[in-house]
Design a protein around this motif. Structure first.
Motif, mmCIF file in Angstrom:
data_model
loop_
_atom_site.group_PDB
_atom_site.id
_atom_site.type_symbol
_atom_site.label_atom_id
_atom_site.label_comp_id
_atom_site.label_asym_id
_atom_site.label_seq_id
_atom_site.Cartn_x
_atom_site.Cartn_y
_atom_site.Cartn_z
ATOM 1 N N VAL A 1 0.825 -1.134 0.004
ATOM 2 C CA VAL A 1 0.109 -0.049 -0.092
ATOM 3 C C VAL A 1 1.060 1.336 -0.082
ATOM 4 C CG1 VAL A 1 -1.578 1.294 1.330
ATOM 5 C CG2 VAL A 1 -1.958 -1.042 0.944
ATOM 6 N N PHE A 2 1.837 1.242 0.870
ATOM 7 C CA PHE A 2 2.804 2.563 0.770
ATOM 8 C C PHE A 2 3.572 2.465 -0.532
ATOM 9 C CE2 PHE A 2 2.183 2.308 5.392
ATOM 10 C CZ PHE A 2 1.843 3.699 5.697
ATOM 11 N N ARG A 3 4.040 1.288 -0.938
ATOM 12 C CA ARG A 3 4.675 1.426 -2.410
ATOM 13 C C ARG A 3 3.789 2.115 -3.533
ATOM 14 N NH1 ARG A 3 9.558 -1.410 -2.611
ATOM 15 N NH2 ARG A 3 9.887 -2.567 -0.532
ATOM 16 N N ALA B 1 6.996 -0.560 11.097
ATOM 17 C CA ALA B 1 8.083 -1.407 10.581
ATOM 18 C C ALA B 1 8.193 -1.385 9.361
ATOM 19 C CB ALA B 1 7.448 -2.854 10.943
ATOM 20 N N VAL B 2 7.147 -0.967 8.432
ATOM 21 C CA VAL B 2 7.156 -0.904 7.044
ATOM 22 C C VAL B 2 7.640 0.606 6.819
ATOM 23 C CG1 VAL B 2 5.534 -0.728 4.971
ATOM 24 C CG2 VAL B 2 5.432 -2.510 6.423
ATOM 25 N N LYS B 3 7.102 1.486 7.557
ATOM 26 C CA LYS B 3 7.507 2.934 7.216
ATOM 27 C C LYS B 3 7.976 3.659 8.520
ATOM 28 C CE LYS B 3 6.851 6.335 4.061
ATOM 29 N NZ LYS B 3 7.388 6.273 2.646
ATOM 30 N N PRO B 4 9.355 3.492 8.658
ATOM 31 C CA PRO B 4 9.885 3.934 9.845
ATOM 32 C C PRO B 4 9.794 5.509 9.825
ATOM 33 C CG PRO B 4 11.472 2.264 8.902
ATOM 34 C CD PRO B 4 10.106 2.528 7.798
ATOM 35 N N GLY B 5 9.526 5.942 11.040
ATOM 36 C CA GLY B 5 9.362 7.474 11.091
ATOM 37 C C GLY B 5 7.990 8.035 11.015
#
Length: 374
Positions: free
Chosen positions: A80-82, A104-108
Protein backbone atom coordinates in the motif's frame (compact mmCIF):
# COMPACT_ATOMS: atom_id res chain seq x y z
CA UNK A 1 -2.61 15.18 3.13
CA UNK A 2 -3.59 11.68 1.95
CA UNK A 3 -5.05 9.55 4.74
CA UNK A 4 -4.75 5.79 5.20
CA UNK A 5 -7.79 4.63 7.21
CA UNK A 6 -7.34 1.15 8.72
CA UNK A 7 -10.24 -0.93 10.03
CA UNK A 8 -9.89 -4.74 9.83
CA UNK A 9 -13.51 -5.84 9.28
CA UNK A 10 -15.50 -3.43 7.16
CA UNK A 11 -17.53 -6.35 5.80
CA UNK A 12 -19.57 -6.28 9.04
CA UNK A 13 -22.42 -3.94 9.91
CA UNK A 14 -21.85 -2.28 13.27
CA UNK A 15 -21.19 1.03 14.95
CA UNK A 16 -17.46 1.20 14.22
CA UNK A 17 -17.99 0.23 10.57
CA UNK A 18 -20.65 2.90 10.06
CA UNK A 19 -18.47 5.47 11.82
CA UNK A 20 -15.57 4.57 9.52
CA UNK A 21 -17.81 5.14 6.51
CA UNK A 22 -18.79 8.55 7.88
CA UNK A 23 -15.13 9.52 8.32
CA UNK A 24 -13.95 8.22 4.93
CA UNK A 25 -16.57 10.01 2.87
CA UNK A 26 -16.46 13.03 5.15
CA UNK A 27 -12.75 13.34 4.39
CA UNK A 28 -13.55 13.00 0.70
CA UNK A 29 -16.15 15.80 0.91
CA UNK A 30 -13.50 18.07 2.41
CA UNK A 31 -11.14 17.37 -0.49
CA UNK A 32 -8.82 14.73 1.00
CA UNK A 33 -7.70 11.57 -0.75
CA UNK A 34 -8.34 8.43 1.29
CA UNK A 35 -7.03 4.87 1.10
CA UNK A 36 -9.11 2.42 3.16
CA UNK A 37 -7.55 -0.86 4.28
CA UNK A 38 -9.56 -3.83 5.53
CA UNK A 39 -10.06 -7.56 5.22
CA UNK A 40 -13.15 -6.90 3.10
CA UNK A 41 -15.96 -4.38 2.56
CA UNK A 42 -19.75 -4.22 2.58
CA UNK A 43 -20.72 -2.90 -0.82
CA UNK A 44 -23.69 -1.01 0.63
CA UNK A 45 -21.31 0.96 2.88
CA UNK A 46 -18.11 1.33 0.87
CA UNK A 47 -17.63 2.06 -2.80
CA UNK A 48 -14.48 3.36 -4.52
CA UNK A 49 -14.60 6.92 -5.86
CA UNK A 50 -12.03 9.15 -7.58
CA UNK A 51 -10.73 10.15 -4.12
CA UNK A 52 -11.43 6.94 -2.16
CA UNK A 53 -9.46 3.75 -2.84
CA UNK A 54 -10.34 0.43 -1.19
CA UNK A 55 -7.49 -1.99 -0.43
CA UNK A 56 -7.85 -5.51 0.99
CA UNK A 57 -5.35 -7.50 3.04
CA UNK A 58 -3.09 -9.55 0.84
CA UNK A 59 -3.29 -13.25 1.78
CA UNK A 60 0.26 -14.59 1.96
CA UNK A 61 -0.50 -17.23 4.58
CA UNK A 62 -3.93 -18.89 4.91
CA UNK A 63 -3.43 -20.13 8.49
CA UNK A 64 -5.69 -18.77 11.21
CA UNK A 65 -2.81 -17.90 13.51
CA UNK A 66 -1.45 -14.66 14.90
CA UNK A 67 1.80 -15.11 12.97
CA UNK A 68 -0.01 -15.68 9.66
CA UNK A 69 -2.29 -12.70 10.11
CA UNK A 70 0.58 -10.39 11.01
CA UNK A 71 2.54 -11.57 7.96
CA UNK A 72 -0.46 -10.78 5.74
CA UNK A 73 -0.87 -7.32 7.23
CA UNK A 74 2.78 -6.33 6.98
CA UNK A 75 3.03 -7.45 3.34
CA UNK A 76 -0.15 -5.53 2.55
CA UNK A 77 1.05 -2.37 4.27
CA UNK A 78 4.33 -2.56 2.35
CA UNK A 79 2.43 -2.77 -0.95
CA UNK A 80 0.00 0.00 0.00
CA UNK A 81 2.79 2.46 0.84
CA UNK A 82 4.70 1.56 -2.33
CA UNK A 83 1.56 2.01 -4.42
CA UNK A 84 0.16 5.19 -2.86
CA UNK A 85 3.24 7.03 -1.58
CA UNK A 86 3.03 9.30 1.45
CA UNK A 87 0.07 8.41 3.67
CA UNK A 88 -1.02 9.53 7.12
CA UNK A 89 -2.21 6.34 8.87
CA UNK A 90 -5.29 6.47 11.11
CA UNK A 91 -6.59 3.32 12.81
CA UNK A 92 -10.36 3.44 13.36
CA UNK A 93 -10.56 0.83 16.10
CA UNK A 94 -8.48 0.00 19.19
CA UNK A 95 -5.88 -2.23 17.51
CA UNK A 96 -2.52 -0.61 18.28
CA UNK A 97 -0.59 -3.51 16.70
CA UNK A 98 -1.37 -1.87 13.35
CA UNK A 99 0.61 1.19 14.44
CA UNK A 100 3.60 -1.04 15.14
CA UNK A 101 3.31 -2.76 11.75
CA UNK A 102 3.00 0.60 9.98
CA UNK A 103 6.24 1.77 11.61
CA UNK A 104 7.96 -1.50 10.71
CA UNK A 105 7.17 -0.84 7.04
CA UNK A 106 7.50 2.94 7.17
CA UNK A 107 9.98 3.98 9.88
CA UNK A 108 9.31 7.48 11.11
CA UNK A 109 5.63 7.41 10.19
CA UNK A 110 3.30 9.06 12.68
CA UNK A 111 0.07 7.24 13.46
CA UNK A 112 -3.27 8.19 14.97
CA UNK A 113 -5.88 5.86 16.49
CA UNK A 114 -9.56 6.16 17.44
CA UNK A 115 -10.33 4.20 20.61
CA UNK A 116 -13.88 3.02 21.33
CA UNK A 117 -12.74 1.45 24.61
CA UNK A 118 -9.24 0.34 25.66
CA UNK A 119 -10.30 -3.24 26.51
CA UNK A 120 -12.30 -5.69 24.38
CA UNK A 121 -15.28 -6.35 26.61
CA UNK A 122 -16.72 -9.17 24.50
CA UNK A 123 -13.52 -11.20 24.35
CA UNK A 124 -13.70 -14.78 25.67
CA UNK A 125 -11.34 -17.76 25.27
CA UNK A 126 -14.00 -19.33 23.04
CA UNK A 127 -14.34 -16.46 20.57
CA UNK A 128 -10.69 -15.37 20.36
CA UNK A 129 -10.32 -17.27 17.08
CA UNK A 130 -13.21 -15.29 15.60
CA UNK A 131 -11.44 -12.05 16.48
CA UNK A 132 -8.24 -13.36 14.95
CA UNK A 133 -10.03 -14.46 11.79
CA UNK A 134 -11.11 -10.87 11.32
CA UNK A 135 -7.60 -9.48 11.91
CA UNK A 136 -8.28 -8.38 15.46
CA UNK A 137 -5.61 -8.91 18.14
CA UNK A 138 -7.27 -8.01 21.47
CA UNK A 139 -4.77 -10.04 23.52
CA UNK A 140 -2.00 -7.72 22.27
CA UNK A 141 -3.48 -4.34 23.26
CA UNK A 142 -1.36 -3.85 26.37
CA UNK A 143 1.93 -4.16 24.52
CA UNK A 144 1.40 -1.47 21.90
CA UNK A 145 -0.92 1.28 23.15
CA UNK A 146 2.00 3.71 23.49
CA UNK A 147 3.12 3.27 19.88
CA UNK A 148 0.67 5.70 18.18
CA UNK A 149 1.52 9.39 18.49
CA UNK A 150 -2.15 10.42 18.54
CA UNK A 151 -4.84 8.83 20.72
CA UNK A 152 -8.43 9.96 20.15
CA UNK A 153 -11.21 8.57 22.36
CA UNK A 154 -14.97 8.59 21.81
CA UNK A 155 -15.95 9.99 25.23
CA UNK A 156 -14.56 11.18 28.52
CA UNK A 157 -15.65 7.81 29.90
CA UNK A 158 -13.23 6.05 27.52
CA UNK A 159 -10.54 8.69 28.04
CA UNK A 160 -10.60 8.08 31.79
CA UNK A 161 -10.34 4.32 31.26
CA UNK A 162 -7.37 4.72 28.89
CA UNK A 163 -5.57 6.96 31.36
CA UNK A 164 -6.37 4.75 34.37
CA UNK A 165 -5.17 1.57 32.65
CA UNK A 166 -2.15 2.89 30.75
CA UNK A 167 -1.44 6.44 31.88
CA UNK A 168 -2.09 7.67 28.33
CA UNK A 169 -3.86 11.02 27.83
CA UNK A 170 -6.15 11.38 24.83
CA UNK A 171 -8.30 13.83 22.89
CA UNK A 172 -12.06 13.30 22.91
CA UNK A 173 -14.03 13.44 19.65
CA UNK A 174 -17.59 12.22 20.07
CA UNK A 175 -18.76 9.81 17.35
CA UNK A 176 -21.37 10.60 14.71
CA UNK A 177 -24.46 9.06 13.20
CA UNK A 178 -25.50 9.15 9.51
CA UNK A 179 -26.98 12.38 8.19
CA UNK A 180 -30.17 10.55 7.15
CA UNK A 181 -31.32 10.55 10.79
CA UNK A 182 -31.13 14.33 10.93
CA UNK A 183 -33.01 14.65 7.66
CA UNK A 184 -35.75 12.33 8.95
CA UNK A 185 -35.99 14.15 12.28
CA UNK A 186 -36.56 17.66 10.98
CA UNK A 187 -40.34 17.38 11.41
CA UNK A 188 -41.37 14.93 14.12
CA UNK A 189 -44.88 14.86 15.57
CA UNK A 190 -44.18 14.58 19.30
CA UNK A 191 -47.88 14.36 20.10
CA UNK A 192 -48.24 11.42 17.72
CA UNK A 193 -45.88 9.15 19.63
CA UNK A 194 -47.19 5.88 21.04
CA UNK A 195 -46.60 4.74 24.66
CA UNK A 196 -43.83 2.54 23.36
CA UNK A 197 -40.35 1.73 24.62
CA UNK A 198 -37.76 0.99 21.94
CA UNK A 199 -34.28 -0.53 22.21
CA UNK A 200 -31.89 -1.19 19.33
CA UNK A 201 -28.84 -3.43 19.71
CA UNK A 202 -27.02 -6.51 18.53
CA UNK A 203 -28.51 -9.63 20.09
CA UNK A 204 -25.74 -10.37 22.56
CA UNK A 205 -26.02 -11.01 26.33
CA UNK A 206 -24.14 -7.83 27.25
CA UNK A 207 -27.02 -5.69 25.91
CA UNK A 208 -29.40 -7.19 28.54
CA UNK A 209 -32.41 -7.26 26.22
CA UNK A 210 -33.73 -10.34 28.00
CA UNK A 211 -33.70 -8.33 31.23
CA UNK A 212 -35.65 -5.55 29.52
CA UNK A 213 -38.36 -7.98 28.43
CA UNK A 214 -38.67 -9.28 31.99
CA UNK A 215 -38.99 -5.70 33.30
CA UNK A 216 -41.68 -5.00 30.76
CA UNK A 217 -43.66 -8.13 31.57
CA UNK A 218 -43.45 -7.99 35.36
CA UNK A 219 -43.19 -4.28 36.20
CA UNK A 220 -44.00 -1.92 33.33
CA UNK A 221 -47.00 -3.50 31.58
CA UNK A 222 -48.99 -3.86 34.83
CA UNK A 223 -48.44 -0.12 35.53
CA UNK A 224 -49.05 1.07 31.94
CA UNK A 225 -51.45 -1.43 30.30
CA UNK A 226 -51.33 0.17 26.84
CA UNK A 227 -47.50 0.21 26.74
CA UNK A 228 -45.58 -1.79 24.15
CA UNK A 229 -41.93 -2.76 23.77
CA UNK A 230 -40.09 -2.88 20.45
CA UNK A 231 -36.65 -4.49 20.17
CA UNK A 232 -34.71 -4.11 16.92
CA UNK A 233 -31.36 -5.68 16.14
CA UNK A 234 -29.33 -8.25 14.30
CA UNK A 235 -28.02 -11.64 15.43
CA UNK A 236 -24.36 -12.11 16.29
CA UNK A 237 -22.86 -15.40 15.10
CA UNK A 238 -20.99 -15.73 18.41
CA UNK A 239 -24.23 -15.78 20.41
CA UNK A 240 -26.83 -17.67 18.38
CA UNK A 241 -28.16 -19.58 21.40
CA UNK A 242 -28.84 -16.29 23.18
CA UNK A 243 -30.57 -14.93 20.07
CA UNK A 244 -32.90 -17.95 19.91
CA UNK A 245 -33.81 -17.62 23.59
CA UNK A 246 -34.45 -13.91 23.12
CA UNK A 247 -36.82 -14.58 20.22
CA UNK A 248 -38.74 -17.14 22.27
CA UNK A 249 -39.01 -14.78 25.22
CA UNK A 250 -40.25 -11.92 23.03
CA UNK A 251 -42.85 -14.03 21.21
CA UNK A 252 -44.26 -15.34 24.49
CA UNK A 253 -44.60 -11.90 26.13
CA UNK A 254 -47.66 -9.77 25.44
CA UNK A 255 -46.91 -6.36 23.95
CA UNK A 256 -43.37 -7.21 22.86
CA UNK A 257 -42.23 -7.19 19.23
CA UNK A 258 -38.75 -8.22 18.06
CA UNK A 259 -37.44 -7.29 14.60
CA UNK A 260 -34.24 -9.11 13.62
CA UNK A 261 -33.00 -7.58 10.39
CA UNK A 262 -30.75 -4.66 9.44
CA UNK A 263 -32.47 -1.40 8.55
CA UNK A 264 -31.42 1.72 6.71
CA UNK A 265 -31.52 4.94 8.74
CA UNK A 266 -34.68 6.27 7.09
CA UNK A 267 -36.60 3.11 7.99
CA UNK A 268 -35.27 2.86 11.52
CA UNK A 269 -36.00 6.55 12.09
CA UNK A 270 -39.73 5.86 11.60
CA UNK A 271 -39.70 3.38 14.49
CA UNK A 272 -37.90 5.90 16.68
CA UNK A 273 -40.39 8.61 15.68
CA UNK A 274 -43.36 6.53 16.83
CA UNK A 275 -41.78 5.65 20.21
CA UNK A 276 -41.79 7.74 23.38
CA UNK A 277 -38.77 6.27 25.13
CA UNK A 278 -35.44 4.77 24.11
CA UNK A 279 -33.75 2.61 26.74
CA UNK A 280 -30.17 1.34 26.78
CA UNK A 281 -29.40 -1.36 29.35
CA UNK A 282 -25.77 -2.18 28.79
CA UNK A 283 -23.78 -0.90 31.74
CA UNK A 284 -20.30 0.37 30.90
CA UNK A 285 -21.09 1.03 27.23
CA UNK A 286 -18.23 3.18 25.94
CA UNK A 287 -20.77 5.29 24.11
CA UNK A 288 -23.73 3.72 22.28
CA UNK A 289 -25.00 5.45 19.15
CA UNK A 290 -28.54 4.06 19.06
CA UNK A 291 -29.71 6.44 21.83
CA UNK A 292 -28.42 9.36 19.75
CA UNK A 293 -30.27 8.05 16.70
CA UNK A 294 -33.42 8.03 18.83
CA UNK A 295 -32.76 11.57 20.07
CA UNK A 296 -32.72 12.87 16.48
CA UNK A 297 -36.36 11.76 16.34
CA UNK A 298 -37.23 13.52 19.63
CA UNK A 299 -37.37 10.22 21.51
CA UNK A 300 -36.25 10.55 25.13
CA UNK A 301 -33.18 8.43 26.04
CA UNK A 302 -32.79 6.47 29.28
CA UNK A 303 -29.20 5.26 29.73
CA UNK A 304 -26.94 4.00 32.55
CA UNK A 305 -24.79 6.59 34.30
CA UNK A 306 -21.80 4.35 33.58
CA UNK A 307 -21.76 5.04 29.85
CA UNK A 308 -20.18 7.62 27.56
CA UNK A 309 -23.43 9.20 26.40
CA UNK A 310 -24.48 9.95 30.00
CA UNK A 311 -21.90 12.77 29.94
CA UNK A 312 -24.33 14.81 27.86
CA UNK A 313 -27.55 13.82 29.63
CA UNK A 314 -29.07 16.12 32.25
CA UNK A 315 -31.84 14.34 34.13
CA UNK A 316 -35.24 15.79 33.35
CA UNK A 317 -33.81 18.18 30.73
CA UNK A 318 -32.87 16.07 27.70
CA UNK A 319 -33.16 12.50 29.02
CA UNK A 320 -32.36 10.39 32.05
CA UNK A 321 -29.26 8.56 33.33
CA UNK A 322 -29.97 5.92 35.97
CA UNK A 323 -27.88 4.43 38.78
CA UNK A 324 -29.49 0.98 39.01
CA UNK A 325 -32.24 -1.25 37.64
CA UNK A 326 -34.91 -0.09 40.06
CA UNK A 327 -34.31 3.54 39.15
CA UNK A 328 -34.44 2.68 35.44
CA UNK A 329 -37.81 0.92 35.79
CA UNK A 330 -39.24 3.87 37.73
CA UNK A 331 -38.04 6.32 35.05
CA UNK A 332 -39.56 4.28 32.22
CA UNK A 333 -42.94 4.14 33.95
CA UNK A 334 -42.73 7.86 34.74
CA UNK A 335 -42.05 8.76 31.10
CA UNK A 336 -44.87 6.59 29.75
CA UNK A 337 -47.31 8.30 32.15
CA UNK A 338 -45.91 11.81 31.69
CA UNK A 339 -48.17 14.66 30.52
CA UNK A 340 -47.87 15.69 26.88
CA UNK A 341 -46.56 19.13 27.83
CA UNK A 342 -43.74 17.88 30.07
CA UNK A 343 -42.84 15.11 27.65
CA UNK A 344 -42.62 17.56 24.72
CA UNK A 345 -40.26 19.84 26.66
CA UNK A 346 -37.77 17.03 27.34
CA UNK A 347 -38.14 15.50 23.88
CA UNK A 348 -37.33 18.80 22.16
CA UNK A 349 -34.19 19.19 24.26
CA UNK A 350 -33.15 15.62 23.40
CA UNK A 351 -33.53 16.52 19.72
CA UNK A 352 -31.38 19.64 20.16
CA UNK A 353 -28.66 17.65 21.97
CA UNK A 354 -28.46 15.15 19.12
CA UNK A 355 -26.95 17.85 16.90
CA UNK A 356 -23.64 17.47 18.74
CA UNK A 357 -23.12 14.24 16.74
CA UNK A 358 -23.37 15.24 13.10
CA UNK A 359 -20.98 13.73 10.52
CA UNK A 360 -19.49 17.15 9.78
CA UNK A 361 -18.68 17.79 13.45
CA UNK A 362 -17.02 14.38 13.81
CA UNK A 363 -15.00 14.62 10.60
CA UNK A 364 -13.77 18.14 11.39
CA UNK A 365 -12.72 17.03 14.87
CA UNK A 366 -10.67 14.13 13.51
CA UNK A 367 -9.08 16.25 10.77
CA UNK A 368 -8.02 18.95 13.21
CA UNK A 369 -6.15 16.42 15.33
CA UNK A 370 -4.64 14.60 12.33
CA UNK A 371 -3.14 17.87 11.12
CA UNK A 372 -1.05 17.92 14.29
CA UNK A 373 0.83 14.87 12.96
CA UNK A 374 1.83 16.53 9.67
Amino acid sequence: MKVLVIHPHLHFLGGSEILTKILVYGLEEQGYEVVVLSKDFREDLFKPTPKVTLERFRIINEENSIKARLINVIHTLDEVFRKHGELLPFIMIQEPIYATLVKAVKPGAKVGMYIHFPKEEELTPENLKRFLNNYRFPNMYDCFYRVPELHITNSNYTARALYKLYGIPSNVVYPAIPKEYYEAGEEVDIKGKEPRIISVARFVPQKRLDVLIQWFKERIKPEVPDATLLIIGIPDSRYMDHYKKLKELASSTEGVELIDRPMKPAELAKYYQASKVYVHLRIGEHFGMAPVEAMTQATIPVVPKKTGLAELIVNGYNGYAYENDEEAIAILIKLLKMSDEEYARIAKNAWRTSWHFTPATFTSGIINYLKLLT
